[in-house]
Scaffold this motif. Sequence first.
Motif, PDB file in Angstrom:
ATOM      1  N   MET A   1       0.849  -1.187   0.000  1.00  0.00           N
ATOM      2  CA  MET A   1       0.000   0.000   0.000  1.00  0.00           C
ATOM      3  C   MET A   1       0.887   1.239   0.000  1.00  0.00           C
ATOM      4  N   HIS A   2       0.724   2.099  -1.005  1.00  0.00           N
ATOM      5  CA  HIS A   2       1.501   3.318  -1.078  1.00  0.00           C
ATOM      6  C   HIS A   2       0.788   4.436  -0.339  1.00  0.00           C
ATOM      7  N   ASP A   3       1.536   5.499  -0.046  1.00  0.00           N
ATOM      8  CA  ASP A   3       0.906   6.601   0.673  1.00  0.00           C
ATOM      9  C   ASP A   3       1.035   7.888  -0.114  1.00  0.00           C
ATOM     10  N   LEU A   4       0.190   8.856   0.271  1.00  0.00           N
ATOM     11  CA  LEU A   4       0.173  10.190  -0.330  1.00  0.00           C
ATOM     12  C   LEU A   4       0.223  11.244   0.781  1.00  0.00           C
ATOM     13  N   GLU A   5       1.028  10.981   1.789  1.00  0.00           N
ATOM     14  CA  GLU A   5       0.993  11.815   2.979  1.00  0.00           C
ATOM     15  C   GLU A   5       1.512  13.224   2.748  1.00  0.00           C
ATOM     16  N   SER A   6       2.502  13.375   1.874  1.00  0.00           N
ATOM     17  CA  SER A   6       3.139  14.675   1.704  1.00  0.00           C
ATOM     18  C   SER A   6       3.797  14.741   0.335  1.00  0.00           C
ATOM     19  N   ALA A   7       4.216  15.958  -0.035  1.00  0.00           N
ATOM     20  CA  ALA A   7       4.943  16.119  -1.291  1.00  0.00           C
ATOM     21  C   ALA A   7       6.214  15.277  -1.279  1.00  0.00           C
ATOM     22  N   GLU A   8       6.867  15.180  -0.130  1.00  0.00           N
ATOM     23  CA  GLU A   8       8.109  14.409  -0.033  1.00  0.00           C
ATOM     24  C   GLU A   8       7.863  12.927  -0.263  1.00  0.00           C
ATOM     25  N   SER A   9       6.793  12.394   0.306  1.00  0.00           N
ATOM     26  CA  SER A   9       6.511  10.959   0.122  1.00  0.00           C
ATOM     27  C   SER A   9       6.106  10.663  -1.318  1.00  0.00           C
ATOM     28  N   VAL A  10       5.360  11.581  -1.935  1.00  0.00           N
ATOM     29  CA  VAL A  10       5.004  11.409  -3.338  1.00  0.00           C
ATOM     30  C   VAL A  10       6.261  11.446  -4.204  1.00  0.00           C
ATOM     31  N   ALA A  11       7.163  12.374  -3.915  1.00  0.00           N
ATOM     32  CA  ALA A  11       8.406  12.487  -4.691  1.00  0.00           C
ATOM     33  C   ALA A  11       9.225  11.210  -4.604  1.00  0.00           C
ATOM     34  N   ARG A  12       9.334  10.642  -3.418  1.00  0.00           N
ATOM     35  CA  ARG A  12      10.106   9.403  -3.246  1.00  0.00           C
ATOM     36  C   ARG A  12       9.494   8.262  -4.034  1.00  0.00           C
ATOM     37  N   GLU A  13       8.175   8.148  -3.980  1.00  0.00           N
ATOM     38  CA  GLU A  13       7.524   7.021  -4.634  1.00  0.00           C
ATOM     39  C   GLU A  13       7.578   7.146  -6.156  1.00  0.00           C
ATOM     40  N   ILE A  14       7.346   8.339  -6.696  1.00  0.00           N
ATOM     41  CA  ILE A  14       7.386   8.463  -8.151  1.00  0.00           C
ATOM     42  C   ILE A  14       8.817   8.305  -8.666  1.00  0.00           C
ATOM     43  N   ASP A  15       9.801   8.697  -7.879  1.00  0.00           N
ATOM     44  CA  ASP A  15      11.189   8.479  -8.289  1.00  0.00           C
ATOM     45  C   ASP A  15      11.499   6.983  -8.320  1.00  0.00           C
ATOM     46  N   ARG A  16      11.016   6.249  -7.318  1.00  0.00           N
ATOM     47  CA  ARG A  16      11.237   4.805  -7.291  1.00  0.00           C
ATOM     48  C   ARG A  16      10.562   4.138  -8.485  1.00  0.00           C
ATOM     49  N   ILE A  17       9.320   4.516  -8.745  1.00  0.00           N
ATOM     50  CA  ILE A  17       8.570   3.928  -9.859  1.00  0.00           C
ATOM     51  C   ILE A  17       9.243   4.237 -11.184  1.00  0.00           C
ATOM     52  N   THR A  18       9.653   5.482 -11.354  1.00  0.00           N
ATOM     53  CA  THR A  18      10.268   5.905 -12.612  1.00  0.00           C
ATOM     54  C   THR A  18      11.559   5.148 -12.877  1.00  0.00           C
ATOM     55  N   GLN A  19      12.406   5.050 -11.877  1.00  0.00           N
ATOM     56  CA  GLN A  19      13.686   4.379 -12.068  1.00  0.00           C
ATOM     57  C   GLN A  19      13.509   2.887 -12.304  1.00  0.00           C
ATOM     58  N   ALA A  20      12.512   2.292 -11.664  1.00  0.00           N
ATOM     59  CA  ALA A  20      12.273   0.858 -11.851  1.00  0.00           C
ATOM     60  C   ALA A  20      11.706   0.565 -13.243  1.00  0.00           C
ATOM     61  N   ALA A  21      10.772   1.394 -13.688  1.00  0.00           N
ATOM     62  CA  ALA A  21      10.116   1.146 -14.966  1.00  0.00           C
ATOM     63  C   ALA A  21      10.917   1.664 -16.156  1.00  0.00           C
ATOM     64  N   HIS A  22      11.672   2.745 -15.942  1.00  0.00           N
ATOM     65  CA  HIS A  22      12.401   3.385 -17.042  1.00  0.00           C
ATOM     66  C   HIS A  22      13.802   3.793 -16.574  1.00  0.00           C
ATOM     67  N   PRO A  23      14.663   2.806 -16.338  1.00  0.00           N
ATOM     68  CA  PRO A  23      16.001   3.128 -15.835  1.00  0.00           C
ATOM     69  C   PRO A  23      16.825   3.957 -16.810  1.00  0.00           C
ATOM     70  N   VAL A  24      16.525   3.856 -18.103  1.00  0.00           N
ATOM     71  CA  VAL A  24      17.246   4.635 -19.118  1.00  0.00           C
ATOM     72  C   VAL A  24      16.227   5.328 -20.007  1.00  0.00           C
ATOM     73  N   HIS A  25      16.374   6.634 -20.140  1.00  0.00           N
ATOM     74  CA  HIS A  25      15.498   7.398 -21.036  1.00  0.00           C
ATOM     75  C   HIS A  25      16.038   7.299 -22.461  1.00  0.00           C
ATOM     76  N   PRO A  26      15.165   7.300 -23.473  1.00  0.00           N
ATOM     77  CA  PRO A  26      15.645   7.204 -24.865  1.00  0.00           C
ATOM     78  C   PRO A  26      16.675   8.272 -25.232  1.00  0.00           C
ATOM     79  N   PHE A  27      16.557   9.458 -24.686  1.00  0.00           N
ATOM     80  CA  PHE A  27      17.504  10.523 -25.010  1.00  0.00           C
ATOM     81  C   PHE A  27      18.808  10.396 -24.217  1.00  0.00           C
ATOM     82  N   GLU A  28      18.836   9.490 -23.247  1.00  0.00           N
ATOM     83  CA  GLU A  28      20.073   9.272 -22.495  1.00  0.00           C
ATOM     84  C   GLU A  28      21.026   8.344 -23.242  1.00  0.00           C
TER      85      GLU A  28
END
Length: 248
Positions: A1-28
């Motif tokens: 279960m994910h949380d939406l308690e604060s901007a900081e917690s949202v930032a941590r979770e979306i960073d984790r999701i992004t890196q897991a799903a897209h470790p390399v961007h096409p322009f990288e």
Amino acid sequence: MHDLESAESVAREIDRITQAAHPVHPFELALPPERLEPILAEYLAVTTALPYIRAGAVGLIAFDRMATGDEFEPSDDLTFAMTMMAAWHEIGGTRLVLECGTRGLPLILDTGEHFDSSLLRLDVSRLLGKDVQASFSPVTRRYLFRLHAGFADLDIIGRAAFLVSQHTHATRMLTALIARIRDAYGVSAGQLAYFNLHVDDPTHASRTETLLGMIPRAVPPSHADDFYQRYEAAYTLHTWWCESITTL
């Protein structure tokens, strides 16, 4: 279960999701210099259309509320505020007020000098040594229509996910694109108008914090998992477009 308690917690979770799903961007990834011309023409198309698409999307939400007779929800107001803040930034409003105060407001009419699209067009023309037109290829048109649908989603979960994903992806995309420009043309962001403004943007951190701070206020905690799933799907759309234009 994910949380939406604060901007900081949202930032941590979306960073984790992004890196897991897209470790390399096409322009990288390394790109042949000749591939940059079509990429920049497609990027110019999106930059040109984006503020118009944002404005049209919030209008559709308003028309739906009028047609159904429903009250505007507080979440409508929140996403409207964030959408218009982004559009205002894209047409140069943030920078003009920051640099000139209220005296900068009339300068917004000098669209050829302050719109993101105008500054980007100057940069691209300088890099390529010729005038460049925005390229609304089929893949870019498809992407823009899907962006519009996301920004106009009547479901607050999907709408918020699109707003956040577009912002976080744009930051990563721009950083990678600047690196590819430096590789191909030996030009740094500081030597260009549009790219320098976005690299050295004193409002970026506060705008990001404000956007992420919207999520705990707009998305019910019970819908956290749904929000993050939709965020990942929307982010995947943005990277799909980037990957697609590298092969045009």
